[in-house]
Enzyme design. Structure first.
Site, PDB file in Angstrom:
ATOM      1  N   ASP A  15       0.808  -1.304   0.246  1.00 40.10           N
ATOM      2  CA  ASP A  15       0.020   0.083  -0.083  1.00 40.10           C
ATOM      3  C   ASP A  15       0.722   0.977   0.106  1.00 40.10           C
ATOM      4  O   ASP A  15       2.176   1.109   1.347  1.00 40.10           O
ATOM      5  CB  ASP A  15      -0.707   0.028   1.457  1.00 40.10           C
ATOM      6  CG  ASP A  15      -2.080   0.988   1.602  1.00 40.10           C
ATOM      7  OD1 ASP A  15      -2.665   1.170   0.425  1.00 40.10           O
ATOM      8  OD2 ASP A  15      -1.785   1.798   2.092  1.00 40.10           O
ATOM      9  N   GLU A  71       0.777  -0.554  -5.250  1.00 43.55           N
ATOM     10  CA  GLU A  71       0.302   0.096  -5.247  1.00 43.55           C
ATOM     11  C   GLU A  71       0.752   1.707  -5.109  1.00 43.55           C
ATOM     12  O   GLU A  71       0.421   2.296  -3.979  1.00 43.55           O
ATOM     13  CB  GLU A  71      -0.939  -0.069  -4.568  1.00 43.55           C
ATOM     14  CG  GLU A  71      -2.692   0.748  -4.121  1.00 43.55           C
ATOM     15  CD  GLU A  71      -2.875   0.852  -3.546  1.00 43.55           C
ATOM     16  OE1 GLU A  71      -2.054   1.691  -2.625  1.00 43.55           O
ATOM     17  OE2 GLU A  71      -3.835   2.128  -3.212  1.00 43.55           O
TER      18      GLU A  71
END
Lengths: 654, 654
Positions: A387, A416
């Protein structure tokens, strides 16, 4: 001769600068920043190496690629011959037998006997005397038989007496080429690294499952057992990877309520990205889902269905994470002594504390995070979706991924990082196996053509592996909000056939398209509340997803990115492209307009696929079932979104 | 947390990998092979430096180019600020005040106060409380006033009490930007070299004079005094450089006769490239020309005419060169003990012995050759045209040119390497100031456009400076053989306006075009015989050469290569292009067909030159004298080779 004002090279006893440096090896491919970063390839594939290789004068050269898997202690170099193409360009190739880090370099040398033979033949053909040349040629052979620069004597044709015919025979030159050269080869100064990932790194269909929403009860979290019950259906759709957002205990402090409201109501579960609570941190399981043992059973079930599990790794903490008490020094502190929450002014994320990767105990923090990866690897999680890596130092990721991959070459990291292009690319350079992309925001023919062309060729293709997600918990793109079922099918086919790695986030198969108006956020997002789904609700596209994934499995042309070729279609709403791998050839037409049928004349560059101008070949639309015969460069397609907004034509010849 | 199988980073006392490495500086331009070779620029010019500069997160960055002339001891770095363009690209520039070697690198840092101010303003604008932020901002200012990472205290606004208005004022941020940053800047790992040549390296018109043919007597060599008599005429034609093929004693052994015959007749002078005889070698003067003192007078006369002398440097020897006796070890030996003559089988050059740059006494040989350069430099020769450098080791040229330029930064080396592209380019990379080119063999519009486009942009333009010779003693190209006076004028204008460096070899101005049939060799070449010329013979183009060189001098647009822009002309026989430097704008139309008039519609991309769509501007053909007015993008040109096969339109606006 005038006096030299600088020290004589003789006085300084300079080494002869020619030794080891009189052949130039440059412009080597593949490489990323001339070897600062590895080129990415997969196990079982081949690395085609090219270089400009040249020397002053006109001698015949030889060259080889030296390659090896990186091991401790170092392996012996293996050698693959290079051959001259044209314009001083050379090529060789080696295979990646293992899932490991590799490296290669290049050696080049003068083929003295081949040079001698070529020149002597030219003189003889010009009726010039070659008596002196024959003496020289025999001497060369004797030196080669003596082991060349290596000095290890072998057996060879020079052991016997040589006459002109034998000296000038091709077989003598062939023998000579197999001997160590008379002068030591020149070796390139650089060793270029190559990562040989396992094949899943390059090709796979991902299904993002929000675990707490998989069950039947809207007032509580689904359990691992309820998640497990969904796996057969996901496997039946043909997915390879099941990816879960964070599964850890969720913080209470500043917990977010429904639709990202600042205050949670009693019973609201909070965002799973607010990692850490009284029950534990990154190595614990949110109790509503079950226990670690339950998770292990779920993970085993994923594997039993022929799929693989991917977990989220979000390197930040809720205010209730155990690390906040144990290691306050790992966080940022405000002047009043409180810990700083995450923000991107004026946006505030008060349920999250960022970690200070620059803190005095950076080593302790970094090792703790590495420990999280190791912990879940031990529980079968070899794929990590990271993330927001772009808000953490590059050096951390390079350190982490390199260390993990040294122990576990089968580890896969998906970045990401929805951020600026150069930051995304740099994260890929320094180690991320795959990357999210701008795909969700590339809709027009020009946007798609430019973007995917850039992704499918060097420099990007050598280090950046895109994973085309059609949606995420944060991105319900405008085309999906507006375009209904045809838009979902269109984006599915684009993602699944343009990119070998693609993914959907659950709800996509149900054509879920309710957004918070004016945003790309889902309405009533399961990020902030308990939720259930009717996995068979009317209008779902599960059959079509299964069909597309089946086509992907059947067609090796869809397992690579660099075999993509956009083709002319004389209608801006029709995207037309080809994918080819050996005899597997697909022509794909996608209607980018979800609202009405579109037709286009299209051009098939027959010569690029080895098809004759007059040759008739069969095409079959693998989606719609249509079969027909094509002949010639100019064809016509019509795609009706009310039926299926795309055609995938498989070509059958002869 | 699981045990780590590899040593803990703490155990190994790793330095914090973030220090000095948390800002990425990459994709720096200009550079040649990432700093392995210098970028070439000229004194008085500017080096525009660009780089991708970025960091994780969202902080405000600052950056600067650090640059200095290379000196011993090292000079202090000077700094030029960089500013952000878009997409994480930054730009700065520095000037090259001296004729010297330069180097540059890049530093980048976090602007912590600017970051703080930006974020705090955003919070204030969103009506969020900023009391805690103001405390933090004041602390930042105090640390900046304390000297930042350098710790040297200066005076600044933080000395006085700060209120919110002052903390958030732009002038406070401006003051903060002028202070040393709080954390030490990150410096790029590479130092990129730049050569600052004198201006003659980039711009000049060359006249190749075959000295022994300059006089009135066809039975003997012209003398230096007779050569001197020709200088006013050459200067009047506007040339900047007078270049002489070898002027040294010529060997007797295997001397070549007229038209390159293998046996010389009595009185034949031989090829001046057969360097060395009883009278001396590379540092002696062919007696037929005169003495060294005569040469010195000639050289002074060249200078007095405002021109500069260039000499040939051919690193090989005739069999009669003194080095053959003094240093037989510097040559190649055949099995029978004789010295090997030059050859490129089946071609033989028996009047020349190549030097063995790889011999045991390589240092002695290399220094002797360096001595030749030094000798002539002491006699005023700062420009060296190097014969066939591609048949000698690259390492020799890099060593030689680097050593000479360290003593004499004004030395210029022109490479005569008519060989494969990558070899030519590599010679330029490793030090040659200028290079001969394929220009003589680029005739069609497509050939010229492709070739000159490649030369005028990076990567080539950063290291390879073309010198467009229209002919040489070895190259009388087919277009000149067939096309008559129009072809000569056409090629003159092309060379002189496409490339800032160009040259002619004597006879060109006389439209001499008699070749040995089927070859590019001149008939009765002065390379092998005494010869005289009527320098005023009918049909000569001296006036036009003078006019073209005058236009070159008047128009700075013709002093650079990278300002060239090919423009559309709808006739393959019309080459149409623009050159611009500031307000100096030229449109040039050349008829590539020497036999008939050609006309074409042409496109003027007005916006590229800041000309309005409706703006009328004056054009004057500097060659033919025509004046007219143009308005709009589409114009029409007609060029008649019976008159002048080219038009050079100067643009006058307003």
């Amino acid at each position: 001769m005038p006096e030299s004002p600088s020290p004589s090279p003789r006085g300084r006893k300079r080494p002869n600068p020619l030794v080891g440096h009189n052949i130039i090896i440059e412009n080597v491919t593949p490489q990323v920043d001339d070897g600062r970063f590895p080129v990415k390839r997969v196990q079982g594939g081949e690395v085609g190496v090219e270089a400009d290789i040249f020397k002053e004068g006109h001698e015949v050269l030889g060259a080889a690629v030296l390659f090896r898997a990186v091991a401790d202690p170092a392996e012996e170099w293996q050698r693959a011959p290079m051959r001259a193409l044209r314009n001083d360009r050379w090529r060789g190739a080696f295979s990646l037998a293992r899932n490991a880090d590799y490296e290669f370099t290049i050696e080049a040398w003068v083929e003295e006997f081949a040079t001698w033979q070529r020149d002597t033949l030219r003189k003889r053909d010009a009726s010039q005397g070659i008596a002196s040349e024959l003496v020289a040629g025999e001497a060369l052979l004797l030196r080669l038989a003596g082991g060349g620069h290596k000095g290890r004597r072998g057996a060879g044709p020079a052991d016997a007496a040589m006459d002109e015919a034998k000296l000038l025979a091709e077989e003598t030159a062939a023998w000579a080429r197999r001997q160590p050269p008379l002068s030591a080869p020149v070796r390139a100064a650089t060793v270029w690294p190559v990562i040989s990932d396992r094949r899943r790194a390059e090709y796979g269909a991902w299904y993002e499952m929000f675990p707490r929403s998989q069950g039947p009860n809207p007032t509580r979290s689904a359990t691992w057992a309820e998640c497990e019950a969904r796996l057969p259906e996901i496997a039946a759709m043909g997915f390879d990877v099941v990816y879960l957002p964070p599964i850890h205990p969720i913080g209470r402090t500043h917990r977010k309520g429904r639709n990202n409201s600042l205050v949670a109501q009693p019973g609201d579960p909070g965002s799973p990205y607010a990692i850490g609570g009284p029950e534990g941190g990154h190595d614990a399981i949110e109790p509503g889902l079950g226990t670690l043992a339950d998770f292990d059973r779920f993970a085993a079930a994923v594997q039993a269905q022929g799929m693989e599990l991917a977990l989220d790794f979000a390197a930040h903490c809720s205010p209730d994470h155990p690390w906040v008490r144990q290691h306050p020094e790992w966080f940022y502190h405000r002047p009043d002594g409180t810990i700083q929450y995450a923000e991107n002014p004026p946006k505030r994320y008060e349920d999250i504390f960022p970690l200070n990767f620059y803190c005095a105990d950076w080593q302790g923090l970094w090792e703790a995070l590495e420990g999280v990866i190791e912990f879940w690897y031990a529980h079968g999680v070899k794929i990590v979706r990271v993330d927001n890596p772009h808000t953490k130092p590059f050096a951390f990721w390079e350190w982490l991924i390199h260390r993990v991959r040294r122990r576990h070459p089968d580890a896969i990291f998906l970045a990401e990082a929805f951020t600026r292009p150069k930051v995304m690319q740099y994260l890929a350079k320094l180690g991320f196996t795959q990357s999210y992309t701008y795909f969700t925001w590339r809709n027009t023919k020009q946007e798609l053509t430019e973007y995917v062309t850039e992704l499918s060729a060097p420099p990007l293709h050598d280090f950046f592996r895109p994973n085309f997600f059609v949606n995420t918990p944060d991105i319900l793109s405008p085309v999906l909000q507006r375009g209904g079922r045809p838009a979902f099918l269109q984006r599915l086919v684009l993602a699944a056939t343009l990119a070998p790695n693609y993914g959907i986030y659950n709800g996509f198969e149900l054509v879920e398209n309710r957004a918070i108006p004016g945003t790309e956020e889902y309405a009533d997002s399961e990020k902030y509340q308990f939720k259930t789904w009717d996995w068979d609700r009317p209008g779902n596209i599960k059959d079509m997803i299964g069909r597309v994934n089946e086509i992907r499995r059947m067609h090796p042309a869809l397992h690579r990115l660099d075999n993509l070729r956009f083709l002319p279609a004389y209608n801006d709403e029709i995207l037309f492209y080809a994918k080819q791998e050996g005899s597997d050839l697909l022509f794909i037409a996608v209607n980018l307009d979800p609202f009405q049928p579109q037709a286009a004349d299209v051009e098939v560059p027959l010569e690029a696929f080895g098809i004759g101008e007059k040759e008739e070949f069969e095409i079959e639309d693998l989606l719609g079932g249509y079969r027909g015969r094509w002949r010639g460069r100019r064809q016509w397609v019509r795609v009706d979104p009310a039926q299926i907004p795309a055609q995938i034509f498989a070509v059958r010849r002869g």
